[in-house]
Motif scaffolding. Structure first.
Motif, PDB file in Angstrom:
ATOM      1  N   TRP A  71       0.827  -1.198   0.000  1.00 12.05           N
ATOM      2  CA  TRP A  71       0.000   0.000   0.000  1.00 12.05           C
ATOM      3  C   TRP A  71       0.864   1.251   0.000  1.00 12.05           C
ATOM      4  N   LYS A  72       0.529   2.206  -0.836  1.00 11.92           N
ATOM      5  CA  LYS A  72       1.216   3.496  -0.846  1.00 11.92           C
ATOM      6  C   LYS A  72       0.702   4.331   0.326  1.00 11.92           C
ATOM      7  N   LYS A  73       1.533   5.287   0.766  1.00 14.73           N
ATOM      8  CA  LYS A  73       1.176   6.102   1.923  1.00 14.73           C
ATOM      9  C   LYS A  73      -0.129   6.859   1.691  1.00 14.73           C
ATOM     10  N   ASP A  74      -0.339   7.386   0.485  1.00 16.03           N
ATOM     11  CA  ASP A  74      -1.570   8.126   0.183  1.00 16.03           C
ATOM     12  C   ASP A  74      -2.801   7.218   0.268  1.00 16.03           C
ATOM     13  N   GLU A  75      -2.647   5.978  -0.200  1.00 12.17           N
ATOM     14  CA  GLU A  75      -3.765   5.032  -0.120  1.00 12.17           C
ATOM     15  C   GLU A  75      -4.099   4.730   1.345  1.00 12.17           C
ATOM     16  N   LYS A  76      -3.048   4.522   2.138  1.00 10.01           N
ATOM     17  CA  LYS A  76      -3.268   4.255   3.561  1.00 10.01           C
ATOM     18  C   LYS A  76      -3.994   5.418   4.220  1.00 10.01           C
ATOM     19  N   ARG A  77      -3.537   6.647   3.925  1.00 10.55           N
ATOM     20  CA  ARG A  77      -4.182   7.838   4.512  1.00 10.55           C
ATOM     21  C   ARG A  77      -5.656   7.909   4.138  1.00 10.55           C
ATOM     22  N   ARG A  78      -5.951   7.641   2.864  1.00  8.80           N
ATOM     23  CA  ARG A  78      -7.338   7.710   2.383  1.00  8.80           C
ATOM     24  C   ARG A  78      -8.204   6.663   3.090  1.00  8.80           C
ATOM     25  N   ILE A  79      -7.682   5.442   3.222  1.00  7.38           N
ATOM     26  CA  ILE A  79      -8.434   4.363   3.863  1.00  7.38           C
ATOM     27  C   ILE A  79      -8.629   4.666   5.352  1.00  7.38           C
ATOM     28  N   VAL A  80      -7.572   5.172   6.009  1.00  4.61           N
ATOM     29  CA  VAL A  80      -7.677   5.538   7.425  1.00  4.61           C
ATOM     30  C   VAL A  80      -8.709   6.642   7.596  1.00  4.61           C
ATOM     31  N   ALA A  81      -8.669   7.659   6.733  1.00  2.41           N
ATOM     32  CA  ALA A  81      -9.633   8.759   6.820  1.00  2.41           C
ATOM     33  C   ALA A  81     -11.059   8.241   6.654  1.00  2.41           C
ATOM     34  N   GLU A  82     -11.236   7.319   5.723  1.00  2.51           N
ATOM     35  CA  GLU A  82     -12.561   6.739   5.500  1.00  2.51           C
ATOM     36  C   GLU A  82     -13.032   5.986   6.747  1.00  2.51           C
ATOM     37  N   SER A  83     -12.119   5.292   7.417  1.00  2.00           N
ATOM     38  CA  SER A  83     -12.500   4.531   8.610  1.00  2.00           C
ATOM     39  C   SER A  83     -12.809   5.434   9.800  1.00  2.00           C
ATOM     40  N   LEU A  84     -12.336   6.696   9.756  1.00  2.00           N
ATOM     41  CA  LEU A  84     -12.573   7.643  10.849  1.00  2.00           C
ATOM     42  C   LEU A  84     -13.829   8.481  10.654  1.00  2.00           C
ATOM     43  N   GLU A  85     -14.486   8.335   9.493  1.00  2.00           N
ATOM     44  CA  GLU A  85     -15.698   9.111   9.231  1.00  2.00           C
ATOM     45  C   GLU A  85     -16.814   8.707  10.195  1.00  2.00           C
ATOM     46  N   GLU A  86     -17.708   9.656  10.445  1.00  2.00           N
ATOM     47  CA  GLU A  86     -18.847   9.430  11.332  1.00  2.00           C
ATOM     48  C   GLU A  86     -19.650   8.223  10.874  1.00  2.00           C
ATOM     49  N   GLY A  87     -19.868   7.276  11.760  1.00  2.00           N
ATOM     50  CA  GLY A  87     -20.687   6.100  11.469  1.00  2.00           C
ATOM     51  C   GLY A  87     -19.991   5.009  10.678  1.00  2.00           C
ATOM     52  N   ALA A  88     -18.700   5.197  10.358  1.00  2.00           N
ATOM     53  CA  ALA A  88     -17.982   4.183   9.575  1.00  2.00           C
ATOM     54  C   ALA A  88     -17.632   2.987  10.457  1.00  2.00           C
ATOM     55  N   SER A  89     -17.678   1.818   9.878  1.00  2.00           N
ATOM     56  CA  SER A  89     -17.285   0.588  10.563  1.00  2.00           C
ATOM     57  C   SER A  89     -15.897   0.199  10.062  1.00  2.00           C
ATOM     58  N   VAL A  90     -14.960   0.050  10.992  1.00  2.00           N
ATOM     59  CA  VAL A  90     -13.598  -0.318  10.611  1.00  2.00           C
ATOM     60  C   VAL A  90     -13.605  -1.653   9.883  1.00  2.00           C
ATOM     61  N   ALA A  91     -14.384  -2.594  10.376  1.00  2.00           N
ATOM     62  CA  ALA A  91     -14.441  -3.917   9.745  1.00  2.00           C
ATOM     63  C   ALA A  91     -14.962  -3.813   8.312  1.00  2.00           C
ATOM     64  N   GLU A  92     -15.996  -2.978   8.099  1.00  2.00           N
ATOM     65  CA  GLU A  92     -16.540  -2.821   6.743  1.00  2.00           C
ATOM     66  C   GLU A  92     -15.543  -2.168   5.800  1.00  2.00           C
ATOM     67  N   VAL A  93     -14.892  -1.115   6.268  1.00  2.00           N
ATOM     68  CA  VAL A  93     -13.902  -0.421   5.440  1.00  2.00           C
ATOM     69  C   VAL A  93     -12.770  -1.390   5.103  1.00  2.00           C
ATOM     70  N   ALA A  94     -12.307  -2.138   6.088  1.00  2.00           N
ATOM     71  CA  ALA A  94     -11.227  -3.100   5.852  1.00  2.00           C
ATOM     72  C   ALA A  94     -11.656  -4.146   4.825  1.00  2.00           C
ATOM     73  N   ARG A  95     -12.848  -4.661   4.976  1.00  5.70           N
ATOM     74  CA  ARG A  95     -13.357  -5.679   4.047  1.00  5.70           C
ATOM     75  C   ARG A  95     -13.449  -5.130   2.627  1.00  5.70           C
TER      76      ARG A  95
END
Length: 123
Positions: A19-43
């Motif tokens: 994973w590139k650093k920018d991709e990691k940042r984007r995925i982490v940001a998505e997992s931190l959004e209101e109501g986001a499920s870490v398990a769903e984002v990871a899946r």
């Protein structure tokens, strides 16, 4: 490549993803959004949720996962006369960062506090 078995469970098959650093940042940001499920984002990205939690911890701590920059060090000899004429500088050190910031600390500085300051200035 992600494939589903006969039960419909998704599994990772093939080479390990880099994973590139920018991709990691984007995925982490998505997992931190209101109501986001870490398990769903990871899946959604074919990640193990534990890996996503590790990325979140590292980004929160300011650790990008990259090795620290190597900085040049210059060691100079100080004449004995200079030490005796300036007793208030004994036991002090000056740290000059590559960006030009200077940190001067005494011998009694708390190492963990100094590490936090240096890490904050590197951002």
């Amino acid at each position: 490549m992600i494939e589903a078995d006969e039960d419909g469970a998704a599994g990772f098959k093939g080479r390990r993803r880099n994973w590139k650093k920018d991709e990691k940042r984007r995925i982490v940001a998505e997992s931190l959004e209101e109501g986001a499920s870490v398990a769903e984002v990871a899946r959604r990205y074919g990640l193990n949720a534990n890996l996503l939690f590790t990325w979140r911890r590292r980004f929160a701590a300011g650790d990008s996962g990259e090795p620290p920059a190597i900085l040049p060090v210059t060691i100079t000899s100080t004449p004995a006369m200079a030490l005796s004429s300036a007793p208030d500088t004994i036991g002090r050190m000056e740290i000059t960062l590559s960006t030009g910031e200077r940190i001067m600390v005494g011998a009694d500085v708390d190492a963990s506090a100094l590490a936090r300051v240096v890490k904050a200035l590197r951002r």
